[in-house]
Design a protein around this motif. Structure first.
Motif, PDB file in Angstrom:
ATOM      1  N   ILE A 245       0.850  -1.201   0.000  1.00  0.00           N
ATOM      2  CA  ILE A 245       0.000   0.000   0.000  1.00  0.00           C
ATOM      3  C   ILE A 245       0.878   1.241   0.000  1.00  0.00           C
ATOM      4  O   ILE A 245       1.813   1.340   0.807  1.00  0.00           O
ATOM      5  CB  ILE A 245      -0.913   0.020   1.247  1.00  0.00           C
ATOM      6  N   ILE A 246       0.583   2.186  -0.895  1.00  0.00           N
ATOM      7  CA  ILE A 246       1.286   3.471  -0.939  1.00  0.00           C
ATOM      8  C   ILE A 246       0.245   4.574  -1.071  1.00  0.00           C
ATOM      9  O   ILE A 246      -0.589   4.546  -1.988  1.00  0.00           O
ATOM     10  CB  ILE A 246       2.285   3.547  -2.110  1.00  0.00           C
ATOM     11  N   ILE A 247       0.291   5.546  -0.184  1.00  0.00           N
ATOM     12  CA  ILE A 247      -0.620   6.696  -0.237  1.00  0.00           C
ATOM     13  C   ILE A 247       0.217   7.959  -0.064  1.00  0.00           C
ATOM     14  O   ILE A 247       0.921   8.107   0.939  1.00  0.00           O
ATOM     15  CB  ILE A 247      -1.698   6.616   0.862  1.00  0.00           C
ATOM     16  N   ASP A 248       0.146   8.867  -1.034  1.00  0.00           N
ATOM     17  CA  ASP A 248       1.031  10.044  -1.002  1.00  0.00           C
ATOM     18  C   ASP A 248       0.428  11.184  -1.808  1.00  0.00           C
ATOM     19  O   ASP A 248      -0.389  10.963  -2.710  1.00  0.00           O
ATOM     20  CB  ASP A 248       2.402   9.663  -1.578  1.00  0.00           C
ATOM     21  N   HIS A 249       0.844  12.393  -1.487  1.00  0.00           N
ATOM     22  CA  HIS A 249       0.361  13.554  -2.239  1.00  0.00           C
ATOM     23  C   HIS A 249       1.485  14.219  -3.044  1.00  0.00           C
ATOM     24  O   HIS A 249       1.270  15.270  -3.656  1.00  0.00           O
ATOM     25  CB  HIS A 249      -0.268  14.582  -1.289  1.00  0.00           C
ATOM     26  N   HIS A 250       2.651  13.602  -3.079  1.00  0.00           N
ATOM     27  CA  HIS A 250       3.754  14.134  -3.874  1.00  0.00           C
ATOM     28  C   HIS A 250       3.750  13.495  -5.274  1.00  0.00           C
ATOM     29  O   HIS A 250       3.443  12.311  -5.400  1.00  0.00           O
ATOM     30  CB  HIS A 250       5.096  13.847  -3.200  1.00  0.00           C
ATOM     31  N   PRO A 251       4.103  14.250  -6.295  1.00  0.00           N
ATOM     32  CA  PRO A 251       4.181  13.659  -7.642  1.00  0.00           C
ATOM     33  C   PRO A 251       5.257  12.584  -7.698  1.00  0.00           C
ATOM     34  O   PRO A 251       6.326  12.722  -7.101  1.00  0.00           O
ATOM     35  CB  PRO A 251       4.537  14.862  -8.534  1.00  0.00           C
ATOM     36  N   ALA A 252       4.956  11.475  -8.385  1.00  0.00           N
ATOM     37  CA  ALA A 252       5.903  10.359  -8.455  1.00  0.00           C
ATOM     38  C   ALA A 252       5.676   9.559  -9.727  1.00  0.00           C
ATOM     39  O   ALA A 252       4.618   9.635 -10.351  1.00  0.00           O
ATOM     40  CB  ALA A 252       5.760   9.463  -7.227  1.00  0.00           C
ATOM     41  N   GLU A 253       6.690   8.798 -10.108  1.00  0.00           N
ATOM     42  CA  GLU A 253       6.607   7.948 -11.293  1.00  0.00           C
ATOM     43  C   GLU A 253       7.031   6.521 -10.926  1.00  0.00           C
ATOM     44  O   GLU A 253       7.742   6.300  -9.956  1.00  0.00           O
ATOM     45  CB  GLU A 253       7.518   8.496 -12.400  1.00  0.00           C
ATOM     46  N   ASN A 254       6.574   5.571 -11.760  1.00  0.00           N
ATOM     47  CA  ASN A 254       6.963   4.157 -11.614  1.00  0.00           C
ATOM     48  C   ASN A 254       6.698   3.627 -10.208  1.00  0.00           C
ATOM     49  O   ASN A 254       7.555   2.979  -9.592  1.00  0.00           O
ATOM     50  CB  ASN A 254       8.447   3.981 -11.964  1.00  0.00           C
ATOM     51  N   VAL A 255       5.515   3.911  -9.689  1.00  0.00           N
ATOM     52  CA  VAL A 255       5.133   3.441  -8.361  1.00  0.00           C
ATOM     53  C   VAL A 255       4.605   2.014  -8.463  1.00  0.00           C
ATOM     54  O   VAL A 255       3.785   1.701  -9.325  1.00  0.00           O
ATOM     55  CB  VAL A 255       4.056   4.357  -7.749  1.00  0.00           C
ATOM     56  N   GLU A 256       5.087   1.151  -7.567  1.00  0.00           N
ATOM     57  CA  GLU A 256       4.678  -0.250  -7.593  1.00  0.00           C
ATOM     58  C   GLU A 256       4.116  -0.665  -6.237  1.00  0.00           C
ATOM     59  O   GLU A 256       4.788  -0.560  -5.217  1.00  0.00           O
ATOM     60  CB  GLU A 256       5.877  -1.143  -7.948  1.00  0.00           C
ATOM     61  N   ALA A 257       2.865  -1.123  -6.246  1.00  0.00           N
ATOM     62  CA  ALA A 257       2.207  -1.632  -5.044  1.00  0.00           C
ATOM     63  C   ALA A 257       0.882  -2.253  -5.456  1.00  0.00           C
ATOM     64  O   ALA A 257       0.339  -1.927  -6.511  1.00  0.00           O
ATOM     65  CB  ALA A 257       1.982  -0.516  -4.033  1.00  0.00           C
ATOM     66  N   GLU A 258       0.364  -3.157  -4.615  1.00  0.00           N
ATOM     67  CA  GLU A 258      -0.949  -3.730  -4.898  1.00  0.00           C
ATOM     68  C   GLU A 258      -2.011  -2.637  -4.916  1.00  0.00           C
ATOM     69  O   GLU A 258      -2.935  -2.668  -5.718  1.00  0.00           O
ATOM     70  CB  GLU A 258      -1.312  -4.758  -3.817  1.00  0.00           C
ATOM     71  N   TYR A 259      -1.875  -1.696  -3.996  1.00  0.00           N
ATOM     72  CA  TYR A 259      -2.802  -0.572  -3.922  1.00  0.00           C
ATOM     73  C   TYR A 259      -1.995   0.707  -3.756  1.00  0.00           C
ATOM     74  O   TYR A 259      -1.129   0.795  -2.885  1.00  0.00           O
ATOM     75  CB  TYR A 259      -3.751  -0.717  -2.726  1.00  0.00           C
ATOM     76  N   TYR A 260      -2.266   1.685  -4.603  1.00  0.00           N
ATOM     77  CA  TYR A 260      -1.633   2.987  -4.406  1.00  0.00           C
ATOM     78  C   TYR A 260      -2.601   4.099  -4.779  1.00  0.00           C
ATOM     79  O   TYR A 260      -3.434   3.957  -5.665  1.00  0.00           O
ATOM     80  CB  TYR A 260      -0.324   3.127  -5.187  1.00  0.00           C
ATOM     81  N   ASP A 261      -2.506   5.179  -4.048  1.00  0.00           N
ATOM     82  CA  ASP A 261      -3.327   6.362  -4.274  1.00  0.00           C
ATOM     83  C   ASP A 261      -2.406   7.568  -4.211  1.00  0.00           C
ATOM     84  O   ASP A 261      -2.015   8.021  -3.131  1.00  0.00           O
ATOM     85  CB  ASP A 261      -4.425   6.452  -3.217  1.00  0.00           C
ATOM     86  N   LEU A 262      -2.013   8.070  -5.363  1.00  0.00           N
ATOM     87  CA  LEU A 262      -1.115   9.220  -5.461  1.00  0.00           C
ATOM     88  C   LEU A 262      -1.885  10.383  -6.077  1.00  0.00           C
ATOM     89  O   LEU A 262      -2.428  10.259  -7.163  1.00  0.00           O
ATOM     90  CB  LEU A 262       0.099   8.893  -6.324  1.00  0.00           C
ATOM     91  N   ARG A 263      -1.944  11.482  -5.385  1.00  0.00           N
ATOM     92  CA  ARG A 263      -2.694  12.647  -5.876  1.00  0.00           C
ATOM     93  C   ARG A 263      -1.846  13.907  -5.726  1.00  0.00           C
ATOM     94  O   ARG A 263      -1.314  14.171  -4.645  1.00  0.00           O
ATOM     95  CB  ARG A 263      -3.991  12.834  -5.094  1.00  0.00           C
ATOM     96  N   ASN A 264      -1.766  14.674  -6.786  1.00  0.00           N
ATOM     97  CA  ASN A 264      -1.091  15.973  -6.674  1.00  0.00           C
ATOM     98  C   ASN A 264      -2.099  17.113  -6.675  1.00  0.00           C
ATOM     99  O   ASN A 264      -1.739  18.270  -6.821  1.00  0.00           O
ATOM    100  CB  ASN A 264      -0.068  16.159  -7.795  1.00  0.00           C
ATOM    101  N   ASP A 265      -3.405  16.751  -6.514  1.00  0.00           N
ATOM    102  CA  ASP A 265      -4.439  17.787  -6.458  1.00  0.00           C
ATOM    103  C   ASP A 265      -4.898  18.042  -5.020  1.00  0.00           C
ATOM    104  O   ASP A 265      -5.952  18.628  -4.796  1.00  0.00           O
ATOM    105  CB  ASP A 265      -5.636  17.405  -7.334  1.00  0.00           C
ATOM    106  N   VAL A 266      -4.105  17.590  -4.054  1.00  0.00           N
ATOM    107  CA  VAL A 266      -4.360  17.896  -2.644  1.00  0.00           C
ATOM    108  C   VAL A 266      -3.063  18.402  -2.027  1.00  0.00           C
ATOM    109  O   VAL A 266      -1.971  18.109  -2.511  1.00  0.00           O
ATOM    110  CB  VAL A 266      -4.871  16.664  -1.860  1.00  0.00           C
ATOM    111  N   GLY A 267      -3.185  19.155  -0.946  1.00  0.00           N
ATOM    112  CA  GLY A 267      -2.000  19.735  -0.338  1.00  0.00           C
ATOM    113  C   GLY A 267      -1.359  18.895   0.737  1.00  0.00           C
ATOM    114  O   GLY A 267      -0.281  19.230   1.223  1.00  0.00           O
ATOM    115  N   ALA A 268      -2.014  17.788   1.121  1.00  0.00           N
ATOM    116  CA  ALA A 268      -1.477  16.956   2.201  1.00  0.00           C
ATOM    117  C   ALA A 268      -1.966  15.523   2.057  1.00  0.00           C
ATOM    118  O   ALA A 268      -3.090  15.291   1.596  1.00  0.00           O
ATOM    119  CB  ALA A 268      -1.898  17.510   3.563  1.00  0.00           C
ATOM    120  N   THR A 269      -1.126  14.574   2.462  1.00  0.00           N
ATOM    121  CA  THR A 269      -1.548  13.176   2.479  1.00  0.00           C
ATOM    122  C   THR A 269      -2.661  12.988   3.500  1.00  0.00           C
ATOM    123  O   THR A 269      -3.560  12.153   3.316  1.00  0.00           O
ATOM    124  CB  THR A 269      -0.362  12.262   2.823  1.00  0.00           C
ATOM    125  N   ALA A 270      -2.642  13.774   4.570  1.00  0.00           N
ATOM    126  CA  ALA A 270      -3.693  13.690   5.590  1.00  0.00           C
ATOM    127  C   ALA A 270      -5.066  13.997   5.011  1.00  0.00           C
ATOM    128  O   ALA A 270      -6.079  13.495   5.501  1.00  0.00           O
ATOM    129  CB  ALA A 270      -3.371  14.650   6.735  1.00  0.00           C
TER     130      ALA A 270
END
Length: 469
Positions: A245-270
């Motif tokens: 599981i990966i959850i983050d609000h920073h832009p990233a590439e080539n992310v590998e996980a069964e579940y990931y939620d990456l958003r750059n349209d929010v200001g915080a992972t919280a």
């Protein structure tokens, strides 16, 4: 007649529902309809209502139109609504008028007659549909997250090294979500919790966190990571660890996980984790809500930097549960002697190139002192971009702050140092880490400081298009 927040004219099914919603929101409402049965139904529910023909002047003159926050004309007839809007506008020129229309043509006529807000079925359906689609998307993500945790008995939740309030609160929320799905979880971190604000948060909220270096990782079935996008990305997670599981609000590439939620349209992972809490209908504890609110607040620099609508909505959801006294205590912990020394060194060693400031903060023991120094130096007159760096153990740590809208400091750092270390961030704030190995076997501190300073300065100035002297 006494004053009301809202005057509702027309009490059909739509108008009645609006009345109920306004009353539930604590508003003072009076309803008017010419159908005695509809009025009686409302009165039976202890709602103030009058029988009257709203198309007649004598009915409207009985109402205190001028003192109302708004008059809502909600009959099913476009012509009736048009007639009533015209009469209200002549009787109360300043009052806010909200009405409904069955078509775009009717909306144009009502707006021309003086209606301030006109609602059409198309508008309502579109808003409802978009909201439902967004909720469906979030629920689909949560269903996938649940499936990933289905066979997991014990989950390890990593933060990035030296976790900040955003990372800590996000890990706390994911632990609560795992518990909701019947999975036990621990929060693990590498580095230190040395920043005064971070220490205050952990101590005041009694956050249970384990130093990953002191834990047997083999006891965990699966691993998650919050506020970072992969093994080795601003963290010391061993390379043989597979993240589920990966959850983050920073832009990233080539992310590998069964579940990931990456958003750059929010200001915080919280913010992302708060949305999860909402969608799962989990009522946050006082400590969790306070942590998440503080995480969003600090990550967006008091809602001033990189803040999006989602961040404000998340904060609004959390606020009723927040302990404001604890927030105040976390906001203003005492400044450590080391932080003061690092800020002083950064001030002394500052070099200015146009609106750019670069400074070597010396040999440090706490990397979290660097962003505090960068924040302080950004306040200097004429400075729009600051880069502060320091040497700690076997690496150079970098912190940058920026208020020049033409520059994305995260991209600048990635361009300048991405080939020799890890670097990145957002338009306003960024950081990086460069192994000292690239500087050879230099042991003399003075020589090492000079080599590092020249290399950092040259690479950074080239990245922003300035030639170093």
């Amino acid at each position: 007649m006494e004053s009301y927040d809202y005057i509702i004219l027309g009490c059909g099914s739509f108008g009645s529902q609006v009345i109920m919603d306004l009353i539930q929101a604590g508003k003072k409402v009076i309803a008017v309809d010419k159908n005695p049965e509809k009025v009686e139904v409302l009165k039976d529910q202890e709602i103030e209502a009058l029988i009257g023909d709203i198309e007649k002047d004598e009915t409207l003159k009985k109402l205190n139109l001028k003192d109302a926050d708004a008059v809502l004309v909600l009959t099913a007839s476009d012509q009736t609504n048009l007639n009533v809007v015209k009469k209200i506008r002549s009787l109360a020129p300043e009052v806010l008028i909200v009405t409904r229309a069955s078509s775009f043509k009717a909306r144009e006529e009502l707006e021309a007659a003086g209606a301030d807000i006109v609602i059409t079925p198309y508008d309502a359906m579109k808003t409802s549909l978009l909201n439902q689609l967004k909720r469906a998307e979030n629920l689909r993500k949560l269903k996938k997250l649940k499936n990933v945790l289905k066979d997991c008995k014990r989950l390890a939740i990593f933060t990035h090294d030296n976790p900040d309030p955003d990372a800590i609160s996000s890990a706390m929320a994911l632990r609560e979500i795992a518990k909701h799905f019947g999975v036990a979880a621990d929060i693990l971190y590498y580095g230190e919790i040395a920043h005064q604000q971070n220490r205050a948060m952990v101590n005041l909220l009694n956050v249970e966190m384990l130093k990953a270096s002191e834990v047997d990782l083999s006891i965990y079935d699966k691993f998650a990571l919050v506020d970072s996008s992969g093994v080795g990305v601003n963290n010391s997670i061993p390379e043989d660890i597979t993240l589920s599981i990966i959850i983050d609000h920073h832009p990233a590439e080539n992310v590998e996980a069964e579940y990931y939620d990456l958003r750059n349209d929010v200001g915080a992972t919280a913010t992302i984790l708060t949305q999860y809490i909402q969608d799962l209908k989990i009522v946050p504890t006082r400590m969790l809500a306070t942590a998440l609110f503080f995480g969003i607040q600090t990550e967006t620099e008091e809602f001033k930097k990189n803040t999006r609508t989602a961040d404000f909505l998340a904060a609004a959801f959390l606020y009723p549960f927040v302990d404001n006294e604890l927030i105040e205590k976390m906001e203003g912990p005492a400044l450590s002697t080391e932080t003061l020394d690092v800020i002083g060194t950064a001030i002394k060693n500052r070099e200015i190139f146009s609106s750019f400031l670069i400074s070597f903060a010396g040999f440090i023991n706490d990397r979290d002192t660097l962003p505090q120094a960068a924040d302080f130096l950004l306040k200097l007159e004429g400075i729009s971009t600051v880069l502060v760096f320091g040497i700690m153990k076997d690496a150079v740590y970098i912190s940058a702050r920026n208020k020049d809208v033409r520059i994305n400091i995260g991209e600048v750092l990635k361009k300048a140092f991405g080939d020799v270390g890890s670097a990145g961030g957002h338009a306003h704030a960024a950081g990086g880490k460069i192994p000292l190995g690239i500087f050879g076997d230099v042991t003399d501190k003075q020589t090492l400081a000079k080599l590092v300073t020249e290399a950092i300065k040259r690479r950074f100035l080239m990245a922003v298009g300035i030639e170093a002297e």
